[in-house]
Design an enzyme around this catalytic site. Structure first.
Site, short mmCIF file in Angstrom:
data_model
loop_
_atom_site.label_atom_id
_atom_site.label_comp_id
_atom_site.label_asym_id
_atom_site.label_seq_id
_atom_site.Cartn_x
_atom_site.Cartn_y
_atom_site.Cartn_z
N SER A 472 0.92 -1.39 -0.01
CA SER A 472 -0.16 -0.06 -0.04
C SER A 472 0.94 1.19 0.00
CB SER A 472 -1.00 0.04 1.03
OG SER A 472 -1.80 0.84 0.88
N ASP A 559 -8.85 -4.72 -6.48
CA ASP A 559 -8.30 -4.13 -5.22
C ASP A 559 -9.25 -2.40 -5.50
OD1 ASP A 559 -7.14 -1.83 -3.30
OD2 ASP A 559 -5.15 -2.83 -3.87
N HIS A 591 -6.98 -5.52 -1.62
CA HIS A 591 -5.91 -4.72 -1.16
C HIS A 591 -4.78 -5.67 -0.13
CE1 HIS A 591 -3.91 -0.88 -0.83
NE2 HIS A 591 -4.00 -1.00 0.43
#
Length: 641
Positions: A472, A559, A591
């Site tokens: 991320s 995602d 994600h």
């Protein structure tokens, strides 16, 4: 130069033992204290089980998920139902389901198509109901509903006119709400008596992310608890009088924000609080809880936290772990101060050569203190090592002390592992948090460089064998670091990281709309020429030609936060410049990696990638590790041995 690291005396810890399903996890006790629920594999997939208290081995399964598993759950106060929120293959379209503890029957309480639902409040005063937020009416603005668990009957409490969230009390009465303003400030509102909302108090932009009402209302309804950094740096705990607006400080810490609050059940008065600078510690506010804190601190179970409490507060489920011991669930009887071990989460690691983690505080070039965590291989060697800089996501999150499977995995393979709470990390006060504004890829990256220089200066890291890795925001940090500092890192691993801040902001999920001002304050406002230029300047995709070292990218196709296009465009930019890249796509992930088969597969690929470029050890790659996953190796198939 010999690029290997001599850790041959240490057995390799199998990847499956670190990243496969835990044996058991997530224990919670029923409201009446008679039943323990937990998650465990059933046919290789995490499912919900229940067992009588004192007879954990008599557990029986309640659910039969076959693909992605149950991510988490909560007991309803009726004691008959367990509530589960789950999505489809990582798309974050979460529905709320009720599971009958007797029959195992599962019903969708929010059958409204692609929505995002979450539990707002459960209360013993209304044991058969739940207050739920979901965005079926408007994808951007979730409304508030009261749902009857047994029937699924739903009644709207409040339609959302553009608010970030609502607070209800134990009677399910609507008390407060929050709105994030365009300038980044936060307005706390209360009902105006005419169906609308009136401002009650305001947190300035610099305080908005470290302050807020906690939604814990006293039994008489006159006060609530609040965290606030207004007029100070770290967030302190306050009692907020809802009639006068007067705030009375209850707890503060000069180095860190107040964290977890332990309250008296049914009254919501604070008993103790947690504060985490280098390590978490609990401090009593009420003498009634001091013997419990003392008993648990003296039990030798490691760092602990309360996972669940019975309705009468006699029984606690306590989760405990240390840096060299994975989680253990304990049943704590407050009446007798006795602890009963329920299970080890990963018993296969009981004899593994786990390495200790050490908190270190590193000085940044501008004087900020970076609380960091270092793990060295357990072989006792003192020569400089290859180093993996492991960057956390968020960036509004933090690294903490404790058992970390990535630290253990990488240290076991011969690497020093360093995790840094760079500026913008949470928990260290508003000045530290806000120091990250408009500093993505600049001062935030400087903090990482300063930590690497510290590790080299301490004789820990071999400067020619340093990798950067993260997910991320940590993935963005990897891309930014390798294009900004092309000679510093020997290789990098980007997991679901954004490469283009312009497209990242243009495609945030609709249910994040309330927080858009947070992103534009931190990254840059695309609606202004200055902001648009800053976003472009800080986007690694536009600096792809500077990449000089091997890069591994992974992405979940579903995602909703960092869309597949973020990885696709970075790969395309590199290929257009003739720069090699390894790219792994998972069509059934979002994600990050929820399915252990995919986590193990990607980590197997990563392990061999790091071994090739840093010289560490690697467990042999079995064909079934990749075959059991959905990994699609779109670029760089030659990485596989």
């Amino acid at each position: 130069m010999d690029r290997t690291t001599d850790t041959t005396a240490l057995p390799l810890i199998p990847r499956a033992a670190l990243f496969g399903n835990p044996r058991r996890a997530g224990a919670q006790i029923s409201p009446d204290g008679g039943t323990i629920a937990f998650l465990a594999p059933r046919n290789g997939v995490m499912n919900l089980f229940v067992a009588p208290r004192g007879r954990i081995d008599a557990a029986r399964p309640l659910t039969d998920e076959r693909r992605r598993g149950i991510p988490g759950y909560a007991w309803a106060h009726d004691g008959r139902h367990l509530l589960v929120v789950k999505d489809n293959d990582g798309d974050e379209n979460f529905h709320l389901h009720a599971v009958d503890r007797e029959t195992g029957a599962m019903r969708d309480l929010t059958p409204h198509g692609p929505i995002q639902a979450s539990i707002v409040k459960l209360s013993p005063r209304h044991p058969g109901e739940a207050v739920v937020s979901h965005n079926a009416r408007d994808p951007q603005w979730p409304d508030l509903y009261r749902i009857e668990i047994a029937t699924g009957r739903s009644t709207m409490i409040a339609e959302n006119p553009g608010l970030a969230g609502f607070d209800v009390d134990e009677d399910f009465a609507l008390r407060l709400a929050a709105r994030l303003e365009g300038d980044g400030s936060q307005t706390v509102l209360r009902p105006d008596g005419a169906g609308g909302w009136a401002p009650f108090m305001r947190f300035a932009p610099e305080d908005a992310m470290t302050s807020g009402v906690l939604g814990l209302f006293t039994a008489d309804g006159r006060a609530t608890l609040m965290l606030s950094s207004a007029g100070r740096d770290t967030a302190a705990l306050f009692r907020l009088d809802l009639e006068t607006g007067e705030a009375t400080m209850l707890a503060e810490d000069a180095r860190a924000d107040i964290g977890e609050i332990i309250v008296r059940l049914h009254e919501n008065t604070p008993l103790a609080y947690g504060v985490n600078y280098e390590r978490n510690r609990y401090v009593a506010l009420d003498p009634a809880i001091q013997p419990d804190l003392d008993a648990l601190d003296a039990a030798g179970i490691g760092d602990w936290g309360i996972q669940s409490r019975s309705e009468d507060d006699r029984f606690w489920i306590v989760g405990a772990a240390s840096d060299t011991a994975p989680g253990v669930a304990w049943l704590y009887d407050r009446k007798t101060r006795a602890l009963e071990k329920l299970y080890d989460t990963r018993p296969d690691l009981a004899d593994a050569p786990l390495a200790p983690m050490r908190p270190v505080v590193i000085a940044a070039r501008d004087g900020l203190s970076l609380v960091s965590y270092l793990t060295l291989p357990a072989d006792g060697g003192s020569a400089p090592r290859p180093l993996v800089l492991l960057v956390h996501g968020g960036p509004w999150a933090r690294d903490s002390f404790g058992f970390n499977p990535y630290h253990q995995w990488l240290a076991n393979r011969g690497y020093a592992v360093l995790s840094v709470n760079f500026r913008a990390s949470t928990g260290f006060g508003k000045a530290f948090l806000n120091a990250g504004d408009r500093e993505w890829g600049r001062a935030m990256d400087d903090d990482l460089l300063d930590a690497v220089d510290w590790a080299i200066g301490q004789g820990i890291a071999d400067p020619s064998r340093i990798a950067i890795m993260g997910g991320s925001y940590g993935g963005y940090a990897t891309l930014a670091a390798m294009t900004r500092n092309p000679e510093r890192y020997a290789c990098g691993v980007d997991i679901v990281g954004p490469s283009n801040l312009e497209t990242l902001l243009a495609t945030i999920p609709p249910y994040w709309e309330a927080g858009r001002s947070i992103f534009t304050r931190a990254l840059g406002d695309p609606a202004t020429p200055e902001g648009a230029a800053l976003l472009r300047e800080r986007s690694p995709v536009h600096q792809a030609a500077r990449l000089a070292r091997p890069l591994l990218i992974s992405q979940g196709a579903n995602d909703p936060r960092v869309k597949q296009a973020e990885s696709d465009q970075m790969v395309a930019a590199l290929k257009a410049k003739g720069i090699a890249v390894t790219y792994v796509l998972f069509p059934d992930e979002g994600h990050g990696f929820a399915r252990p088969e995919n986590s193990i597969a990607f980590n197997a690929i990563t392990e061999h990638f790091l071994a090739a470029h840093l010289g560490g050890r690697a467990e042999a790659l079995a064909a079934e590790e990749i075959g059991r996953s959905t990994a699609q190796l779109l670029e760089g198939a030659e990485i596989l041995p």
